[in-house]
Write a protein that holds these residues in place. Structure first.
Motif, short mmCIF file in Angstrom:
data_model
loop_
_atom_site.label_atom_id
_atom_site.label_comp_id
_atom_site.label_asym_id
_atom_site.label_seq_id
_atom_site.Cartn_x
_atom_site.Cartn_y
_atom_site.Cartn_z
N ALA A 141 0.81 -1.22 0.00
CA ALA A 141 0.00 0.00 0.00
C ALA A 141 0.84 1.27 0.00
CB ALA A 141 -0.94 0.00 1.21
N TYR A 142 2.15 1.14 -0.11
CA TYR A 142 3.00 2.33 -0.07
C TYR A 142 2.68 3.33 -1.19
CZ TYR A 142 7.13 5.24 0.47
OH TYR A 142 7.95 6.31 0.65
N PRO A 143 2.35 2.88 -2.43
CA PRO A 143 1.98 3.87 -3.45
C PRO A 143 0.82 4.77 -3.06
CG PRO A 143 2.45 1.75 -4.48
CD PRO A 143 2.46 1.52 -2.99
N ILE A 144 -0.11 4.29 -2.23
CA ILE A 144 -1.21 5.14 -1.77
C ILE A 144 -0.64 6.29 -0.95
CG2 ILE A 144 -3.24 5.21 -0.28
CD1 ILE A 144 -3.83 2.36 -1.04
N VAL A 145 0.25 5.95 -0.05
CA VAL A 145 0.88 6.96 0.80
C VAL A 145 1.67 7.96 -0.04
CG1 VAL A 145 2.60 7.30 2.61
CG2 VAL A 145 0.97 5.43 2.79
N SER A 146 2.38 7.45 -1.02
CA SER A 146 3.21 8.31 -1.87
C SER A 146 2.36 9.28 -2.67
CB SER A 146 4.06 7.45 -2.81
OG SER A 146 4.89 8.24 -3.62
N ARG A 147 1.24 8.82 -3.20
CA ARG A 147 0.38 9.68 -4.00
C ARG A 147 -0.25 10.79 -3.16
NH1 ARG A 147 -3.09 6.00 -8.29
NH2 ARG A 147 -1.30 5.18 -9.46
N LEU A 148 -0.53 10.52 -1.90
CA LEU A 148 -1.14 11.51 -1.03
C LEU A 148 -0.12 12.44 -0.39
CD1 LEU A 148 -3.90 9.35 0.71
CD2 LEU A 148 -4.21 11.12 -1.03
N GLY A 149 1.18 12.19 -0.64
CA GLY A 149 2.21 13.09 -0.17
C GLY A 149 2.46 13.09 1.32
N ARG A 333 -5.44 7.89 16.07
CA ARG A 333 -6.18 6.74 15.55
C ARG A 333 -5.93 6.56 14.06
NH1 ARG A 333 -12.34 6.91 17.38
NH2 ARG A 333 -12.22 4.92 16.24
N ASP A 334 -5.85 7.66 13.34
CA ASP A 334 -5.58 7.55 11.90
C ASP A 334 -4.18 7.00 11.65
OD1 ASP A 334 -8.07 8.53 11.04
OD2 ASP A 334 -7.42 10.59 11.32
N GLN A 335 -3.21 7.40 12.45
CA GLN A 335 -1.86 6.84 12.31
C GLN A 335 -1.84 5.37 12.65
OE1 GLN A 335 0.17 9.75 14.85
NE2 GLN A 335 1.31 10.48 13.07
N ARG A 336 -2.63 4.96 13.64
CA ARG A 336 -2.73 3.53 13.95
C ARG A 336 -3.34 2.77 12.78
NH1 ARG A 336 -7.32 2.20 17.92
NH2 ARG A 336 -8.42 2.51 15.95
N THR A 337 -4.39 3.33 12.18
CA THR A 337 -5.01 2.68 11.01
C THR A 337 -4.03 2.56 9.87
OG1 THR A 337 -7.17 3.58 11.66
CG2 THR A 337 -6.93 2.82 9.39
N LEU A 338 -3.28 3.64 9.62
CA LEU A 338 -2.30 3.60 8.54
C LEU A 338 -1.20 2.60 8.85
CD1 LEU A 338 -1.17 4.71 5.91
CD2 LEU A 338 -0.14 6.59 7.20
N ALA A 396 -7.54 -0.17 4.57
CA ALA A 396 -7.10 0.48 5.81
C ALA A 396 -6.10 1.60 5.52
CB ALA A 396 -6.48 -0.56 6.75
N SER A 397 -5.16 1.34 4.63
CA SER A 397 -4.15 2.36 4.31
C SER A 397 -4.79 3.57 3.65
CB SER A 397 -3.07 1.78 3.40
OG SER A 397 -2.39 0.72 4.04
N GLN A 398 -5.73 3.33 2.75
CA GLN A 398 -6.37 4.45 2.07
C GLN A 398 -7.17 5.29 3.05
OE1 GLN A 398 -7.65 4.19 -2.04
NE2 GLN A 398 -9.74 4.64 -1.39
N ARG A 399 -7.85 4.65 3.97
CA ARG A 399 -8.63 5.40 4.96
C ARG A 399 -7.73 6.22 5.87
NH1 ARG A 399 -12.61 2.77 9.60
NH2 ARG A 399 -13.16 4.75 10.60
N GLY A 400 -6.71 5.58 6.45
CA GLY A 400 -5.82 6.30 7.35
C GLY A 400 -5.04 7.39 6.66
N ALA A 401 -4.50 7.08 5.47
CA ALA A 401 -3.69 8.07 4.75
C ALA A 401 -4.53 9.25 4.30
CB ALA A 401 -3.03 7.40 3.54
N HIS A 402 -5.76 8.99 3.86
CA HIS A 402 -6.65 10.06 3.42
C HIS A 402 -6.96 11.02 4.57
CE1 HIS A 402 -9.75 12.04 1.05
NE2 HIS A 402 -10.60 11.88 2.05
N ASN A 403 -7.27 10.47 5.74
CA ASN A 403 -7.58 11.32 6.89
C ASN A 403 -6.36 12.13 7.34
OD1 ASN A 403 -10.18 10.33 6.88
ND2 ASN A 403 -9.80 8.81 8.48
N ILE A 404 -5.18 11.49 7.32
CA ILE A 404 -3.96 12.21 7.72
C ILE A 404 -3.65 13.32 6.73
CG2 ILE A 404 -1.45 11.96 7.96
CD1 ILE A 404 -1.95 9.18 9.10
#
Length: 700
Positions: A141-149, A333-338, A396-404
């Motif tokens: 799921a790292y590309p999700i994190v990368s795209r969201l910066g 909580r969002d960091q825990r989800t991510l 889970a990664s998309q939800r946490g990363a989006h909120n962060i």
């Protein structure tokens, strides 16, 4: 008719053109379709791979070409995770990654052994190896994190570092269990394994930066630089494989080694991310999908039982590890989800371990059937676990990363009109370095870049306009290579200084980045007694400094900006009392953070106190006290290494921080620093606005 008979449409497809076209059509169409269905892009590619793969409609076989591209994609993900990591934050929070790595290794090990030995009734060695499958993880799921910066968020740094730790430990478990099961784990085994691992890590982390810095200094060709990076990625992966580790570990270490040489805003980084996201990573995800065999559910009850136990236990274990990390370090909580999302996917190391365990034959039954370390039920269960954990990880990664990302954008909003940088361009050889410095000094969210060229409106030469447009196009292309938009400004004016001043006012410019004045061929510097700022900088730069009330950086590049290891900043006394103190300090600190280079301030004791007082929580700059006067430039300047860049904070005459010796600094640096880059910083100073107004009134 001949064309129809020549086309082979039998399944699976054999024509390489049709195979490649089908896969690229999936990569192109997946986002358009999946956005409507609210399915994450990564999961969609995995599902697409299952549909077209040998266990689906059998459109494409998972042959050597798919495996090769998929392997490159996996290595690419690990390389990017190391390349995009904030090294300062990683060093500062490395112990957090270590703690999380131990959590996400030990908890799944306990759950895995309990599931294998007490629930499924497997022998001890098989249960320990099953627990190793639970412990390993893949950053799918790292590309999700990368795209969201948000690659530099604390949770991402912890997850990436923890993944390397748990994968190393899990693969060591695999090596040890197989050695014990086959009787190969003698006393020499541990010695050979330890020496090879230490040698591999040392070779990558020590030699790769030296080789990379040597290459980038001597080669500026874009294609050659990218190919060089690919060579280093696969070389690191191969060295890790020789050492008995998984290649993904070597790719990650290669990313760490090249981290400082490839800044996040550089054109090379943009090319690396573009090719990876367009080609290599999608091939990897589609290849993972091709492994999924839905028929495994219907083969036997044991496969269903094993897969359910594996999915439930591994998900619970990874979630507990994320919760323990959240409580330990007080994450949100969002960091825990991510954290849970990034650590819950099982692909690469898990698949490698299960295949090794499946191929280890311990003996034969009376009927002649092989007794395997891990049986076929575990193999089928692992394939289904890969699908389930990839699905959970993606959501889970998309939800946490989006909120962060949303909270981060809300909390980092800064007042003001943003950062507007003007770069007057005159020499094509300096444009790339000036643009690179401008990008590194400013934050992407707030920056606007402008390139300016001025044509004398009294000159009738028709070639001037074409030359000016070529210079502006070069600057725009240099910024576009880093995926950053730059505005090109063409001015007609009888006076270059007037044109620059007008552009500064019209565009609300906050920063000027200029190239150092170069004397005409055959010209010499003034005699020491007659040296001054005006004579060293040239008439144009001196006039701009006298009349322009913005932070100004005058840059003389001597080596590529990404290859600089240290930035040494010489600050005069009373600099903290100037109006622009905070502005230039923020720029330099952002540059050091973006490039990962070391930042060292040289200043009087009182100024050092203010510099430390203005530091941020993540600041790791060094501070050196010097009380030497500015009358002797050689005694003032610190000792420079070959990969250092010198910054000298200057002052206009008669301002608070002005020192008489500053008049000799520009010429002295230009004469003595042949192999080092340097930057003269002229901050905003009180009283400039009034002076500028008087100047304009006199013009009227």
């Amino acid at each position: 008719m001949f064309l129809l008979t020549a086309i082979d449409l039998s399944l699976p497809l054999q024509d390489p053109i049709l195979k490649f076209m089908l896969i690229m059509a999936i990569v192109l169409g997946a986002p358009l379709l999946l956005n409507r269905l609210k399915i994450p892009y990564l999961l969609g590619l995995i599902i697409a791979g299952a549909v077209i793969g040998p266990h689906g409609f059998n459109l494409v076989l998972r042959d050597s070409s798919i495996i090769l591209s998929g392997t490159a994609g996996l290595l690419y993900i690990m390389f990017l995770s190391g390349l995009e990591m904030d090294m300062n934050d990683f060093r500062r929070n490395g112990w957090r990654s270590l703690v999380f790595g131990l959590y996400t290794f030990s908890v799944p090990m306990v759950f895995g052994f309990a599931a294998g030995h007490f629930i499924l009734g497997y022998p001890v060695h098989s249960s320990v190896l099953l627990a190793g499958l639970f412990a390993s993880q893949t950053l799918i799921a790292y590309p999700i994190v990368s795209r969201l910066g948000i690659t530099r968020d604390k949770a991402v740094t912890i997850a990436v570092g923890g993944t390397i730790i748990t994968d190393i430990l899990a693969l060591m478990v695999l090596t040890v269990v197989v050695g014990l099961s086959t009787g190969k784990a003698d006393s020499g085994f541990w010695y050979r394994f330890g020496v090879s691992v230490v040698g591999c890590v040392a070779a990558i982390l020590v030699l790769f930066p030296i080789i990379g810095r040597w290459f980038f200094k001597r080669c500026s060709d874009n294609v050659s630089q990218y190919v060089f990076v690919l060579v280093m990625v696969f070389l690191g992966a191969y060295l890790a494989q020789l050492a008995g580790l998984e290649p993904i570990i070597g790719a990650f270490l290669a990313g760490l080694a090249m981290n400082r040489l490839i800044p996040g805003t550089s054109p090379l980084m943009n090319r690396i991310e573009f090719v990876g996201n367009a080609i290599f990573i999608p091939f990897f995800l589609i290849g993972v999908g091709m492994l999924i065999d839905y028929r495994a559910f219907f083969k036997s009850w044991e496969s269903i039982e094993v897969s359910i136990v594996m999915i439930v236990m591994v998900t619970a274990a990874k979630y507990i590890a994320a919760c323990l990390t959240q409580k330990t370090f007080r994450l949100s909580r969002d960091q825990r989800t991510l954290l849970f999302g990034l650590s819950s996917a099982h692909v690469a190391a898990t698949l490698a371990a299960v295949m090794v365990g499946y191929n280890v034959i311990l003996g034969r039954t009376p009927e002649g059937e092989p007794i395997r370390l891990l049986n076929e039920a575990v193999l089928n269960g692992t394939i289904l676990m890969i699908l389930a954990t990839c699905t959970i990880s993606t959501f889970a990664s998309q939800r946490g990363a989006h909120n962060i990302a949303i909270k981060g954008s809300q909390s980092t909003q800064e007042p003001g009109t943003g950062e507007h940088v003007l770069i007057p361009v005159a020499r094509p050889e300096d444009i790339g370095e000036l643009v690179g410095l401008s990008i590194a000094l400013t934050k992407q969210k707030y920056r606007s870049l402008y390139a300016l060229n001025v044509i004398d409106n009294q000159d009738d030469d028709p070639g001037l306009k074409k030359r000016a447009q070529t210079l502006l196009e070069t600057a725009v292309s240099a910024a576009a290579a880093a995926d950053i938009h730059m505005h090109g400004l063409l001015r007609y004016d009888v006076n270059i200084v007037n044109a620059i001043i007008s552009a500064v006012r019209e565009r609300n410019i906050t920063d000027l980045v200029l190239g150092m004045h170069r004397a005409a061929p055959g010209a010499s510097h003034p005699l020491p007694g007659k040296t001054g700022v005006a004579s060293a900088l040239g008439k144009t730069l001196s006039s701009v400094l006298a009349q322009c009330a913005v932070t100004t950086f005058i840059y003389r590049p001597a080596q590529p900006f990404p290859t600089i290891r240290r930035h040494l900043v010489v600050v005069p006394r009373k600099a903290e009392l100037e109006a622009g103190f905070q502005a230039w300090l923020l720029r330099i600190r952002h540059l050091a953070h973006d490039t990962g280079a070391q930042l060292i301030f040289h200043a009087p004791a009182r100024t050092i106190q203010h510099l430390r007082g203005q530091r941020r929580r993540k600041d790791i700059a060094q501070y050196v006290i010097h009380e030497t006067g500015w009358e002797n430039p050689s005694a003032l300047l610190p000792e420079l290494r070959s990969d250092d860049c010198l910054w000298v904070v200057m002052s206009r005459r008669d301002r608070i921080s002005y020192q008489a010796g500053m008049a000799r600094i520009p010429a002295h640096l230009d004469e003595t620093l042949h192999g080092n880059s340097f930057v003269l910083v002229f901050p905003v100073q009180a009283g400039q606005t009034e002076q500028q107004s008087i100047f304009n009134m006199n013009l009227g």
